[in-house]
Motif scaffolding. Structure first.
Motif, PDB file in Angstrom:
ATOM      1  N   SER A   2       0.771  -1.310   0.015  1.00  0.00           N
ATOM      2  CA  SER A   2       0.037  -0.131  -0.046  1.00  0.00           C
ATOM      3  C   SER A   2       0.764   1.211  -0.205  1.00  0.00           C
ATOM      4  CB  SER A   2      -1.022  -0.054   1.321  1.00  0.00           C
ATOM      5  OG  SER A   2      -1.883  -0.949   1.100  1.00  0.00           O
ATOM      6  N   GLN A   3       1.923   1.172   0.844  1.00  0.00           N
ATOM      7  CA  GLN A   3       2.758   2.236   0.867  1.00  0.00           C
ATOM      8  C   GLN A   3       3.547   2.766  -0.581  1.00  0.00           C
ATOM      9  OE1 GLN A   3       5.370   1.328   4.199  1.00  0.00           O
ATOM     10  NE2 GLN A   3       3.977   2.613   5.626  1.00  0.00           N
ATOM     11  N   ALA A   4       3.464   1.676  -1.289  1.00  0.00           N
ATOM     12  CA  ALA A   4       4.009   1.684  -2.732  1.00  0.00           C
ATOM     13  C   ALA A   4       3.119   1.916  -3.855  1.00  0.00           C
ATOM     14  CB  ALA A   4       4.835   0.612  -2.925  1.00  0.00           C
ATOM     15  N   ASP A   5       1.829   2.368  -3.306  1.00  0.00           N
ATOM     16  CA  ASP A   5       0.623   2.507  -4.126  1.00  0.00           C
ATOM     17  C   ASP A   5       0.408   1.476  -4.933  1.00  0.00           C
ATOM     18  OD1 ASP A   5      -0.004   5.328  -2.920  1.00  0.00           O
ATOM     19  OD2 ASP A   5       1.493   6.067  -4.520  1.00  0.00           O
ATOM     20  N   ILE A   6       0.753   0.070  -4.676  1.00  0.00           N
ATOM     21  CA  ILE A   6       0.031  -1.131  -5.417  1.00  0.00           C
ATOM     22  C   ILE A   6      -1.130  -1.593  -4.819  1.00  0.00           C
ATOM     23  CG2 ILE A   6       0.980  -3.414  -5.736  1.00  0.00           C
ATOM     24  CD1 ILE A   6       3.615  -2.425  -5.423  1.00  0.00           C
ATOM     25  N   PRO A   7      -2.077  -1.535  -5.560  1.00  0.00           N
ATOM     26  CA  PRO A   7      -3.470  -1.934  -5.070  1.00  0.00           C
ATOM     27  C   PRO A   7      -3.426  -3.350  -4.607  1.00  0.00           C
ATOM     28  CG  PRO A   7      -3.644  -1.255  -7.459  1.00  0.00           C
ATOM     29  CD  PRO A   7      -2.328  -1.324  -7.107  1.00  0.00           C
ATOM     30  N   SER A  40      -8.433  -9.120  -9.650  1.00  0.00           N
ATOM     31  CA  SER A  40      -7.004  -9.161  -9.144  1.00  0.00           C
ATOM     32  C   SER A  40      -6.160  -9.116 -10.368  1.00  0.00           C
ATOM     33  CB  SER A  40      -6.762 -10.242  -8.194  1.00  0.00           C
ATOM     34  OG  SER A  40      -5.503 -10.171  -7.608  1.00  0.00           O
ATOM     35  N   ASP A  41      -5.077  -8.410 -10.332  1.00  0.00           N
ATOM     36  CA  ASP A  41      -4.139  -8.334 -11.493  1.00  0.00           C
ATOM     37  C   ASP A  41      -3.030  -9.550 -11.325  1.00  0.00           C
ATOM     38  OD1 ASP A  41      -1.875  -7.753 -13.241  1.00  0.00           O
ATOM     39  OD2 ASP A  41      -2.106  -5.671 -12.784  1.00  0.00           O
ATOM     40  N   ALA A  42      -3.445 -10.593 -12.339  1.00  0.00           N
ATOM     41  CA  ALA A  42      -2.777 -11.594 -12.060  1.00  0.00           C
ATOM     42  C   ALA A  42      -1.531 -11.563 -12.644  1.00  0.00           C
ATOM     43  CB  ALA A  42      -3.437 -12.998 -13.020  1.00  0.00           C
ATOM     44  N   ALA A  43      -0.972 -10.703 -13.393  1.00  0.00           N
ATOM     45  CA  ALA A  43       0.478 -10.510 -13.963  1.00  0.00           C
ATOM     46  C   ALA A  43       0.993  -9.999 -12.672  1.00  0.00           C
ATOM     47  CB  ALA A  43       0.220  -9.576 -15.084  1.00  0.00           C
ATOM     48  N   ARG A  44       0.559  -8.873 -12.129  1.00  0.00           N
ATOM     49  CA  ARG A  44       1.165  -8.351 -10.902  1.00  0.00           C
ATOM     50  C   ARG A  44       1.394  -9.198  -9.859  1.00  0.00           C
ATOM     51  NH1 ARG A  44      -0.875  -2.726  -9.198  1.00  0.00           N
ATOM     52  NH2 ARG A  44       0.527  -2.115 -11.029  1.00  0.00           N
ATOM     53  N   ALA A 103      10.392  -7.206  -3.566  1.00  0.00           N
ATOM     54  CA  ALA A 103       9.251  -7.317  -4.626  1.00  0.00           C
ATOM     55  C   ALA A 103       8.792  -6.099  -5.113  1.00  0.00           C
ATOM     56  CB  ALA A 103       8.234  -8.451  -4.087  1.00  0.00           C
ATOM     57  N   VAL A 104       8.644  -5.049  -4.291  1.00  0.00           N
ATOM     58  CA  VAL A 104       7.951  -3.726  -4.719  1.00  0.00           C
ATOM     59  C   VAL A 104       9.037  -3.346  -5.880  1.00  0.00           C
ATOM     60  CG1 VAL A 104       7.649  -1.425  -4.059  1.00  0.00           C
ATOM     61  CG2 VAL A 104       6.631  -3.058  -2.654  1.00  0.00           C
ATOM     62  N   VAL A 105      10.328  -3.348  -5.539  1.00  0.00           N
ATOM     63  CA  VAL A 105      11.123  -2.991  -6.672  1.00  0.00           C
ATOM     64  C   VAL A 105      11.090  -3.546  -8.155  1.00  0.00           C
ATOM     65  CG1 VAL A 105      13.715  -2.802  -7.381  1.00  0.00           C
ATOM     66  CG2 VAL A 105      12.820  -2.317  -4.822  1.00  0.00           C
ATOM     67  N   SER A 106      10.702  -4.792  -7.773  1.00  0.00           N
ATOM     68  CA  SER A 106      10.496  -5.759  -9.207  1.00  0.00           C
ATOM     69  C   SER A 106       8.926  -5.207  -9.768  1.00  0.00           C
ATOM     70  CB  SER A 106      10.439  -7.117  -8.816  1.00  0.00           C
ATOM     71  OG  SER A 106      11.592  -7.616  -8.420  1.00  0.00           O
ATOM     72  N   LEU A 107       8.115  -4.847  -8.987  1.00  0.00           N
ATOM     73  CA  LEU A 107       6.821  -4.527  -9.485  1.00  0.00           C
ATOM     74  C   LEU A 107       6.987  -3.214  -9.979  1.00  0.00           C
ATOM     75  CD1 LEU A 107       4.633  -5.587  -6.537  1.00  0.00           C
ATOM     76  CD2 LEU A 107       4.559  -6.703  -8.751  1.00  0.00           C
ATOM     77  N   GLN A 108       7.774  -2.136  -9.655  1.00  0.00           N
ATOM     78  CA  GLN A 108       7.803  -0.898 -10.166  1.00  0.00           C
ATOM     79  C   GLN A 108       8.765  -0.826 -11.243  1.00  0.00           C
ATOM     80  OE1 GLN A 108       9.628   0.971  -6.340  1.00  0.00           O
ATOM     81  NE2 GLN A 108       7.419   1.762  -5.991  1.00  0.00           N
ATOM     82  N   GLU A 109       9.623  -1.821 -11.464  1.00  0.00           N
ATOM     83  CA  GLU A 109      10.398  -1.922 -12.771  1.00  0.00           C
ATOM     84  C   GLU A 109       9.568  -2.554 -13.837  1.00  0.00           C
ATOM     85  OE1 GLU A 109      13.613  -4.483 -11.439  1.00  0.00           O
ATOM     86  OE2 GLU A 109      14.966  -2.875 -10.765  1.00  0.00           O
ATOM     87  N   ALA A 110       8.727  -3.520 -13.331  1.00  0.00           N
ATOM     88  CA  ALA A 110       7.745  -3.952 -14.377  1.00  0.00           C
ATOM     89  C   ALA A 110       6.704  -3.028 -14.825  1.00  0.00           C
ATOM     90  CB  ALA A 110       7.071  -5.136 -13.888  1.00  0.00           C
ATOM     91  N   ALA A 111       6.311  -1.996 -14.155  1.00  0.00           N
ATOM     92  CA  ALA A 111       5.361  -1.059 -14.465  1.00  0.00           C
ATOM     93  C   ALA A 111       5.918  -0.085 -15.296  1.00  0.00           C
ATOM     94  CB  ALA A 111       4.787  -0.400 -12.917  1.00  0.00           C
ATOM     95  N   ALA A 112       7.271   0.149 -14.957  1.00  0.00           N
ATOM     96  CA  ALA A 112       7.906   1.189 -15.831  1.00  0.00           C
ATOM     97  C   ALA A 112       8.202   0.712 -17.310  1.00  0.00           C
ATOM     98  CB  ALA A 112       9.278   1.654 -14.972  1.00  0.00           C
ATOM     99  N   GLY A 115       2.003 -12.718 -10.617  1.00  0.00           N
ATOM    100  CA  GLY A 115       3.014 -13.520 -11.009  1.00  0.00           C
ATOM    101  C   GLY A 115       4.414 -12.616 -10.713  1.00  0.00           C
ATOM    102  N   ILE A 116       4.774 -11.386 -10.876  1.00  0.00           N
ATOM    103  CA  ILE A 116       5.938 -10.768 -10.286  1.00  0.00           C
ATOM    104  C   ILE A 116       6.165 -10.659  -9.166  1.00  0.00           C
ATOM    105  CG2 ILE A 116       6.883  -8.434 -10.703  1.00  0.00           C
ATOM    106  CD1 ILE A 116       5.212  -8.208 -13.321  1.00  0.00           C
ATOM    107  N   PHE A 117       5.198 -10.548  -8.201  1.00  0.00           N
ATOM    108  CA  PHE A 117       5.304 -10.573  -6.755  1.00  0.00           C
ATOM    109  C   PHE A 117       5.968 -11.957  -6.258  1.00  0.00           C
ATOM    110  CE2 PHE A 117       3.462 -11.000  -2.507  1.00  0.00           C
ATOM    111  CZ  PHE A 117       4.045 -10.151  -1.920  1.00  0.00           C
ATOM    112  N   HIS A 118       5.241 -12.868  -6.856  1.00  0.00           N
ATOM    113  CA  HIS A 118       5.210 -14.517  -6.546  1.00  0.00           C
ATOM    114  C   HIS A 118       6.775 -14.825  -6.877  1.00  0.00           C
ATOM    115  CE1 HIS A 118       5.465 -18.712  -6.883  1.00  0.00           C
ATOM    116  NE2 HIS A 118       4.511 -18.580  -5.778  1.00  0.00           N
ATOM    117  N   ARG A 119       7.231 -14.369  -8.082  1.00  0.00           N
ATOM    118  CA  ARG A 119       8.654 -14.507  -8.376  1.00  0.00           C
ATOM    119  C   ARG A 119       9.776 -13.929  -7.605  1.00  0.00           C
ATOM    120  NH1 ARG A 119      11.604 -18.465  -9.944  1.00  0.00           N
ATOM    121  NH2 ARG A 119      10.196 -18.954 -11.379  1.00  0.00           N
TER     122      ARG A 119
END
Length: 105
Positions: free
Chosen positions: A11-16, A44-48, A92-101, A50-54
């Motif tokens: 939540s602090q990283a603005d990830i729903p 739910s965002d399945a792709a997101r 994992a938030v870093v990975s999610l942010q990189e994928a979003a970028a 997946g990135i979080f899980h990995r």
């Protein structure tokens, strides 16, 4: 502490994220929607997930492989393990942010 800690990190990283929890069993859904049934769970965002899980697996935290499965906390999960899990979520938030970028390019 795990369910709430990771929810706070995301939540602090603005990830729903929505956390459904009953006792020591919970699931994170990557959606802002309230999840009450299968139809709302599929928002739910399945792709997101997946990135979080990995990223969590890469950090040594094993989660169920599906966003539709529950996680369980056991007596073997010490304060140190719980802290390591929330620290892994921060990475994992870093990975999610990189994928979003990358997706925004």
């Amino acid at each position: 502490m795990v369910a709430e800690g990771v929810t706070i990190v995301l939540s602090q990283a603005d990830i729903p994220v929505t956390t459904n929890r009953v006792g020591a069993m919970w699931t994170w859904f990557f959606t802002k929607a309230r999840v009450v049934d299968f139809a709302t769970a599929t928002t739910s965002d399945a792709a997101r997930f997946g990135i979080f899980h990995r990223a969590m697996m890469d950090a040594g935290v094993w989660l169920p492989p599906s966003q539709f499965e529950a996680m369980f906390l056991g007596t073997a999960h010490t304060a140190e393990v719980i802290e390591a899990t929330t620290d892994a979520a921060k990475q994992a938030v870093v990975s999610l942010q990189e994928a979003a970028a990358q997706a925004a390019r």
